[in-house]
Design an enzyme around this catalytic site. Sequence first.
Site, PDB file in Angstrom:
ATOM      1  N   CYS A  15     -36.793  79.397 -76.391  1.00  0.00           N
ATOM      2  CA  CYS A  15     -37.021  78.377 -75.379  1.00  0.00           C
ATOM      3  C   CYS A  15     -38.477  78.438 -74.938  1.00  0.00           C
ATOM      4  CB  CYS A  15     -36.085  78.668 -74.183  1.00  0.00           C
ATOM      5  SG  CYS A  15     -36.326  77.600 -72.751  1.00  0.00           S
ATOM      6  N   GLY A  16     -38.978  77.343 -74.440  1.00  0.00           N
ATOM      7  CA  GLY A  16     -40.337  77.341 -73.905  1.00  0.00           C
ATOM      8  C   GLY A  16     -40.503  78.303 -72.734  1.00  0.00           C
TER       9      GLY A  16
END
Length: 178
Positions: free
Chosen positions: A60-61
């Site tokens: 995930c970012g």
Amino acid sequence: MKSQAFFGGLALLLLSGPLLAACPDYLQGEYRQLHSTKDIDLCKLTEGKPVLVVNTASHCGYTKQFKGLEALSQKYRDKGLVVVGFASDDFNQEAKNEEEAATICFENFGVTFTMFAPTHVRGDEANTLFKSLAKATTEPKWNFNKYLLDKDGKIVQHFGSGVKPEDKALTGAIEKLL
């Protein structure tokens, strides 16, 4: 003498009753540790301590927040804070296998706080804890939502994904509980 023993036993029962019931229902249960066969009793892990619960994903970012979460854990561990991460693929961003997820958490980011094996954190399939967190606050809209619980397991505050672990709002809320 029998009445003394009876009342002594009754007093012990009355005093221990609240202690036995101290763990809220939503913290009761065991969850499997990430990339392990070991189950961890959440009540025992968090008993009498403030807790930061986070839903995580390794691709995930926000995955870089693992570093900040570990820093929070290290900074406040001796004061009683327990940080727990629940890996989840509810947003299709978790590693395809636990070995990879464990490598990302433990080796790439140096995580030492408890990480649990992938579980659902939203919707009808959410685990008991996250169903209760959603009911009391809001369900995760994305990865790396943070839920702060006090030493009695009461849900204190929700912080969204965009709130970094070092954010003053989060650290201030933690410090109030310590």
